[in-house]
Scaffold this motif. Structure first.
Motif, PDB file in Angstrom:
ATOM      1  N   SER A  74       0.838  -1.192   0.000  1.00  0.00           N
ATOM      2  CA  SER A  74       0.000   0.000   0.000  1.00  0.00           C
ATOM      3  C   SER A  74       0.879   1.250   0.000  1.00  0.00           C
ATOM      4  O   SER A  74       1.897   1.310   0.692  1.00  0.00           O
ATOM      5  N   GLU A  75       0.451   2.226  -0.787  1.00  0.00           N
ATOM      6  CA  GLU A  75       1.186   3.482  -0.884  1.00  0.00           C
ATOM      7  C   GLU A  75       0.195   4.608  -1.151  1.00  0.00           C
ATOM      8  O   GLU A  75      -0.917   4.369  -1.632  1.00  0.00           O
ATOM      9  N   ILE A  86      -1.552   7.332  -3.240  1.00  0.00           N
ATOM     10  CA  ILE A  86      -1.723   7.437  -4.684  1.00  0.00           C
ATOM     11  C   ILE A  86      -2.615   8.623  -5.004  1.00  0.00           C
ATOM     12  O   ILE A  86      -3.705   8.768  -4.436  1.00  0.00           O
ATOM     13  N   LEU A 109      -5.115   9.704  -7.143  1.00  0.00           N
ATOM     14  CA  LEU A 109      -6.008   8.960  -8.016  1.00  0.00           C
ATOM     15  C   LEU A 109      -6.270   9.701  -9.326  1.00  0.00           C
ATOM     16  O   LEU A 109      -6.368   9.089 -10.392  1.00  0.00           O
ATOM     17  N   LEU A 115      -3.307   9.192 -11.543  1.00  0.00           N
ATOM     18  CA  LEU A 115      -3.281   7.816 -12.034  1.00  0.00           C
ATOM     19  C   LEU A 115      -4.271   7.622 -13.182  1.00  0.00           C
ATOM     20  O   LEU A 115      -3.936   6.997 -14.203  1.00  0.00           O
ATOM     21  N   GLU A 156      -3.300   6.640 -17.076  1.00  0.00           N
ATOM     22  CA  GLU A 156      -3.804   5.421 -17.699  1.00  0.00           C
ATOM     23  C   GLU A 156      -4.706   5.718 -18.890  1.00  0.00           C
ATOM     24  O   GLU A 156      -4.855   4.879 -19.784  1.00  0.00           O
ATOM     25  N   TRP A 200      -6.653  11.733  -3.090  1.00  0.00           N
ATOM     26  CA  TRP A 200      -5.617  10.765  -2.732  1.00  0.00           C
ATOM     27  C   TRP A 200      -6.235   9.567  -2.024  1.00  0.00           C
ATOM     28  O   TRP A 200      -7.189   9.702  -1.258  1.00  0.00           O
ATOM     29  N   SER A 234      -2.817  -0.292  -3.569  1.00  0.00           N
ATOM     30  CA  SER A 234      -1.862  -0.906  -4.491  1.00  0.00           C
ATOM     31  C   SER A 234      -2.008  -0.264  -5.863  1.00  0.00           C
ATOM     32  O   SER A 234      -3.081  -0.355  -6.476  1.00  0.00           O
ATOM     33  N   ARG A 235      -0.970   0.351  -6.344  1.00  0.00           N
ATOM     34  CA  ARG A 235      -1.019   1.016  -7.644  1.00  0.00           C
ATOM     35  C   ARG A 235      -1.336   0.012  -8.756  1.00  0.00           C
ATOM     36  O   ARG A 235      -2.168   0.275  -9.629  1.00  0.00           O
ATOM     37  N   ILE A 244      -4.676   0.136 -11.076  1.00  0.00           N
ATOM     38  CA  ILE A 244      -4.538   0.243 -12.530  1.00  0.00           C
ATOM     39  C   ILE A 244      -5.349  -0.844 -13.209  1.00  0.00           C
ATOM     40  O   ILE A 244      -5.989  -0.612 -14.245  1.00  0.00           O
TER      41      ILE A 244
END
Length: 261
Positions: free
Chosen positions: A116-117, A119, A121, A124, A128, A147, A151-152, A156
């Protein structure tokens, strides 16, 4: 109670303990054991149905591949072997897709937490969406500062599944919106296609469920993409649903909102 417990096996979880009257420790223990047995029976039933469905889904491309090869060997004068060889990769690709998706689902249900980090959103989604191949255009609207922790790679996967699904069914446009709503990070992916009937809004998240239109537009799909996406949402303490839309289908991902760095 001990004799009844010894008669219960994994092959038959339908038996239950006799429940004494009253609310003493023995009666509470019997009720708790019976509730646990009921949950185990339901879990085993789901597992058997899943195993049966998985076997069927794997058997179909295998049977098709075998028929192609057998025809090429049995009727060499009537069947072009090169054509059979050219057709074989499609069946093997479908098998590979199903197996990879099953492995991912197994990891999601193993209980092992993913890395976990924090991110961003919105960033992201922008990353993508930008490299999408030509086809139905995707319009994005991103509010800053959305945010989440997660898990990135898994998020994704959810975005890729939702975008691919929307572009597959859209007539002319897909719209993606990222915004904070009531302490949640909300990502909605909408298309202007035929939409999803109310009766099918939950069915589309079931494993190997593919509506007729989806089978026609993507015959090589595994039927696990949306089920995996919902599992990932749940693993991130969020949700994924089909919600009302003026036109077409609208998938909405909700995740707990985190403070940005």
């Amino acid at each position: 109670m001990r004799r009844q417990m010894s008669a219960i096996t994994a092959g038959d979880l339908s038996l239950r303990l006799p429940t004494p009257a009253g609310r003493d420790e023995i009666a509470r223990l019997a009720r708790t054991v019976n509730q646990t047995l009921t949950m185990l029976e339901e879990a085993m039933s789901k597992q058997r149905r899943f195993t049966s469905t998985t076997s069927h889904e794997l058997r179909t491309p295998l049977a098709g591949l075998r028929v192609q090869l057998e025809e090429a060997l049995t009727y060499p004068g009537d069947v072009d072997p090169q054509e059979s060889i050219r057709a074989a990769p499609a069946a093997t690709d479908r098998l590979k897709t199903i197996v990879n998706d099953l492995l991912l689902m197994a990891r999601l249900h193993s209980g092992q937490p993913a890395l976990s980090e924090p991110i961003d959103l919105g960033a992201l989604v922008t990353e993508e969406t930008a490299p999408r191949t030509p086809g139905v255009p995707v319009r994005i609207r991103v509010l800053p500062g959305v945010w989440v922790h997660g898990s990135r790679i898994q998020l994704i996967r959810v975005l890729d599944n939702l975008l691919a699904n929307a572009r597959r069914h859209a007539h002319s446009l897909v719209e993606v919106v990222v915004e904070p709503v009531s302490g949640q990070a909300v990502v909605s992916v909408s298309d202007d296609g035929a939409g999803i009937a109310d009766a099918d809004r939950e069915r589309v998240f079931e494993r190997f469920t593919r509506l007729a239109d989806a089978r026609r537009r993507d015959p090589g799909g595994s039927g696990l993409g949306l089920a995996i996406s919902r599992d990932i949402a749940h693993a991130h303490h969020g949700s994924l649903r089909v919600e009302d839309s003026p036109q077409g289908a609208r998938f909405v991902l909700r995740l707990p909102l985190a403070e940005s760095d």
